[in-house]
Enzyme design. Structure first.
Site, PDB file in Angstrom:
ATOM      1  N   ARG A 283       0.471  -5.238  12.304  1.00 38.54           N
ATOM      2  CA  ARG A 283       1.362  -5.948  11.363  1.00 38.54           C
ATOM      3  C   ARG A 283       1.587  -7.398  11.804  1.00 38.54           C
ATOM      4  O   ARG A 283       1.713  -8.291  10.964  1.00 38.54           O
ATOM      5  CB  ARG A 283       2.674  -5.182  11.143  1.00 38.54           C
ATOM      6  CG  ARG A 283       2.455  -3.975  10.204  1.00 38.54           C
ATOM      7  CD  ARG A 283       3.727  -3.262   9.817  1.00 38.54           C
ATOM      8  NE  ARG A 283       4.556  -4.005   8.887  1.00 38.54           N
ATOM      9  CZ  ARG A 283       4.498  -3.912   7.549  1.00 38.54           C
ATOM     10  NH1 ARG A 283       3.588  -3.137   6.960  1.00 38.54           N
ATOM     11  NH2 ARG A 283       5.335  -4.582   6.792  1.00 38.54           N
TER      12      ARG A 283
ATOM     13  N   PHE B 212       7.520  -4.909  -8.961  1.00 34.37           N
ATOM     14  CA  PHE B 212       6.110  -5.261  -8.751  1.00 34.37           C
ATOM     15  C   PHE B 212       5.171  -4.049  -8.741  1.00 34.37           C
ATOM     16  O   PHE B 212       3.977  -4.192  -8.515  1.00 34.37           O
ATOM     17  CB  PHE B 212       5.961  -6.067  -7.452  1.00 34.37           C
ATOM     18  CG  PHE B 212       6.432  -5.352  -6.191  1.00 34.37           C
ATOM     19  CD1 PHE B 212       5.616  -4.459  -5.519  1.00 34.37           C
ATOM     20  CD2 PHE B 212       7.705  -5.597  -5.678  1.00 34.37           C
ATOM     21  CE1 PHE B 212       6.039  -3.812  -4.366  1.00 34.37           C
ATOM     22  CE2 PHE B 212       8.150  -4.961  -4.522  1.00 34.37           C
ATOM     23  CZ  PHE B 212       7.303  -4.057  -3.870  1.00 34.37           C
TER      24      PHE B 212
ATOM     25  N   LYS C  69      -7.729  -5.542   1.102  1.00 25.81           N
ATOM     26  CA  LYS C  69      -7.436  -5.365  -0.327  1.00 25.81           C
ATOM     27  C   LYS C  69      -8.523  -6.018  -1.199  1.00 25.81           C
ATOM     28  O   LYS C  69      -9.344  -6.804  -0.701  1.00 25.81           O
ATOM     29  CB  LYS C  69      -6.053  -5.959  -0.631  1.00 25.81           C
ATOM     30  CG  LYS C  69      -4.894  -5.219   0.068  1.00 25.81           C
ATOM     31  CD  LYS C  69      -3.539  -5.810  -0.334  1.00 25.81           C
ATOM     32  CE  LYS C  69      -2.400  -5.065   0.360  1.00 25.81           C
ATOM     33  NZ  LYS C  69      -1.067  -5.573  -0.083  1.00 25.81           N
TER      34      LYS C  69
ATOM     35  N   TYR D 220       1.052   3.732  -3.209  1.00 21.92           N
ATOM     36  CA  TYR D 220       2.262   2.904  -3.158  1.00 21.92           C
ATOM     37  C   TYR D 220       3.450   3.616  -3.814  1.00 21.92           C
ATOM     38  O   TYR D 220       4.367   2.956  -4.333  1.00 21.92           O
ATOM     39  CB  TYR D 220       2.006   1.549  -3.829  1.00 21.92           C
ATOM     40  CG  TYR D 220       1.385   0.495  -2.915  1.00 21.92           C
ATOM     41  CD1 TYR D 220       1.848   0.294  -1.610  1.00 21.92           C
ATOM     42  CD2 TYR D 220       0.358  -0.339  -3.372  1.00 21.92           C
ATOM     43  CE1 TYR D 220       1.294  -0.690  -0.786  1.00 21.92           C
ATOM     44  CE2 TYR D 220      -0.198  -1.323  -2.544  1.00 21.92           C
ATOM     45  CZ  TYR D 220       0.281  -1.486  -1.264  1.00 21.92           C
ATOM     46  OH  TYR D 220      -0.261  -2.462  -0.449  1.00 21.92           O
TER      47      TYR D 220
ATOM     48  N   ASN E 152      -2.325 -10.410  -1.069  1.00 23.42           N
ATOM     49  CA  ASN E 152      -2.105 -10.835   0.312  1.00 23.42           C
ATOM     50  C   ASN E 152      -3.114 -10.241   1.293  1.00 23.42           C
ATOM     51  O   ASN E 152      -2.813 -10.054   2.461  1.00 23.42           O
ATOM     52  CB  ASN E 152      -0.647 -10.585   0.718  1.00 23.42           C
ATOM     53  CG  ASN E 152      -0.251  -9.128   0.576  1.00 23.42           C
ATOM     54  OD1 ASN E 152      -1.077  -8.294   0.246  1.00 23.42           O
ATOM     55  ND2 ASN E 152       1.003  -8.833   0.835  1.00 23.42           N
TER      56      ASN E 152
ATOM     57  N   ARG F 268      -2.579 -13.238   6.714  1.00 19.59           N
ATOM     58  CA  ARG F 268      -2.000 -13.602   5.407  1.00 19.59           C
ATOM     59  C   ARG F 268      -1.722 -15.100   5.319  1.00 19.59           C
ATOM     60  O   ARG F 268      -1.954 -15.715   4.278  1.00 19.59           O
ATOM     61  CB  ARG F 268      -0.734 -12.776   5.162  1.00 19.59           C
ATOM     62  CG  ARG F 268      -1.070 -11.330   4.763  1.00 19.59           C
ATOM     63  CD  ARG F 268       0.139 -10.447   4.799  1.00 19.59           C
ATOM     64  NE  ARG F 268      -0.095  -9.159   4.143  1.00 19.59           N
ATOM     65  CZ  ARG F 268       0.771  -8.142   4.195  1.00 19.59           C
ATOM     66  NH1 ARG F 268       1.906  -8.263   4.855  1.00 19.59           N
ATOM     67  NH2 ARG F 268       0.486  -7.011   3.582  1.00 19.59           N
TER      68      ARG F 268
ATOM     69  N   HIS G 297      -3.430  -4.684   4.036  1.00 23.24           N
ATOM     70  CA  HIS G 297      -2.312  -3.731   4.113  1.00 23.24           C
ATOM     71  C   HIS G 297      -2.284  -3.115   5.499  1.00 23.24           C
ATOM     72  O   HIS G 297      -3.340  -2.887   6.092  1.00 23.24           O
ATOM     73  CB  HIS G 297      -2.496  -2.599   3.091  1.00 23.24           C
ATOM     74  CG  HIS G 297      -1.654  -1.392   3.434  1.00 23.24           C
ATOM     75  ND1 HIS G 297      -0.337  -1.300   3.091  1.00 23.24           N
ATOM     76  CD2 HIS G 297      -1.934  -0.282   4.149  1.00 23.24           C
ATOM     77  CE1 HIS G 297       0.155  -0.164   3.573  1.00 23.24           C
ATOM     78  NE2 HIS G 297      -0.799   0.476   4.222  1.00 23.24           N
TER      79      HIS G 297
ATOM     80  N   GLU H 272      -0.581   7.892   4.922  1.00 21.53           N
ATOM     81  CA  GLU H 272      -1.618   7.007   4.380  1.00 21.53           C
ATOM     82  C   GLU H 272      -3.013   7.348   4.920  1.00 21.53           C
ATOM     83  O   GLU H 272      -4.004   7.268   4.197  1.00 21.53           O
ATOM     84  CB  GLU H 272      -1.261   5.549   4.704  1.00 21.53           C
ATOM     85  CG  GLU H 272      -0.011   5.095   3.934  1.00 21.53           C
ATOM     86  CD  GLU H 272       0.452   3.696   4.317  1.00 21.53           C
ATOM     87  OE1 GLU H 272      -0.146   3.075   5.231  1.00 21.53           O
ATOM     88  OE2 GLU H 272       1.411   3.214   3.695  1.00 21.53           O
TER      89      GLU H 272
ATOM     90  N   THR I 100       4.752 -10.220   4.490  1.00 22.00           N
ATOM     91  CA  THR I 100       4.300  -9.897   3.125  1.00 22.00           C
ATOM     92  C   THR I 100       4.059 -11.171   2.316  1.00 22.00           C
ATOM     93  O   THR I 100       3.024 -11.319   1.665  1.00 22.00           O
ATOM     94  CB  THR I 100       5.372  -9.045   2.398  1.00 22.00           C
ATOM     95  OG1 THR I 100       5.763  -7.968   3.247  1.00 22.00           O
ATOM     96  CG2 THR I 100       4.862  -8.526   1.079  1.00 22.00           C
TER      97      THR I 100
END
Ligand code: ATP
Ligand code: MG
Length: 139
Positions: free
Chosen positions: A85, A57, A9, A49, A112, A102, A115, A126, A91
């Protein structure tokens, strides 16, 4: 074999973490099939998203995702969706496992660093959102 979409990100790119994150992927034997740097528009971030539209958010995270360049990648491996993940961590970085990306680098529940797709269905959506088949390396 499974595929997932990974993003470094805008905060991760700004902090100079591109090399560090790619090193971790390679160390864990997650194969990179495609990789590019993009600067999402607000509209692209909203579409990406879209599942979060209406959540408190949503405005903020789509502003953040369009605030600077990101690195988007297609990863492949057995069970890669969950494996990646786990590497990312929860998250909320405060709840993320020690040693996860993270936990080590995030500063905020929103900013964070990374993704990752959360299911085969979201991975298919995606990946196609950012890459056409010609851009994805065939092993
Ligand atoms: P990602 O989809 O980015 O991999 P995730 O699956 O762990 O993250 P999601 O619930 O899909 O988490 O949320 C998408 C993103 O929206 C989060 O990564 C974070 O940047 C932001 N976000 C999620 N929850 C919050 C929140 N409560 N406050 C602020 N930002 C949030
Ligand atoms: Mg998610």
């Amino acid at each position: 074999m499974e595929r997932t979409l990974a993003i470094i990100k805008p905060d991760g790119v700004a902090k100079g973490l591109v090399g560090e994150i790619i090193r971790r992927l390679e160390r864990e034997d997650l194969t990179i099939l495609a990789l590019k740097m993009i600067w999402m528009t607000k509209e692209q971030a909203k579409g990406f998203y879209g599942v979060h539209a209406g959540k408190p958010f949503y405005e903020s995270v789509t502003n953040f995702m369009s605030s600077g360049p990101s690195v988007v990648m297609v990863l492949e491996g057995e069970g890669v969706i969950n494996a990646y993940r786990r590497l990312m961590g929860a998250t909320n970085y405060k709840e993320a496992e020690k040693g996860s990306i993270r936990r080590e680098y995030a500063t905020d529940i929103e900013k964070n660093v990374v993704h990752g797709s959360d299911s085969p269905q979201s991975a298919a959506f995606e990946i196609a959102y950012f890459f056409n088949e010609l851009e994805i390396f065939k092993r």
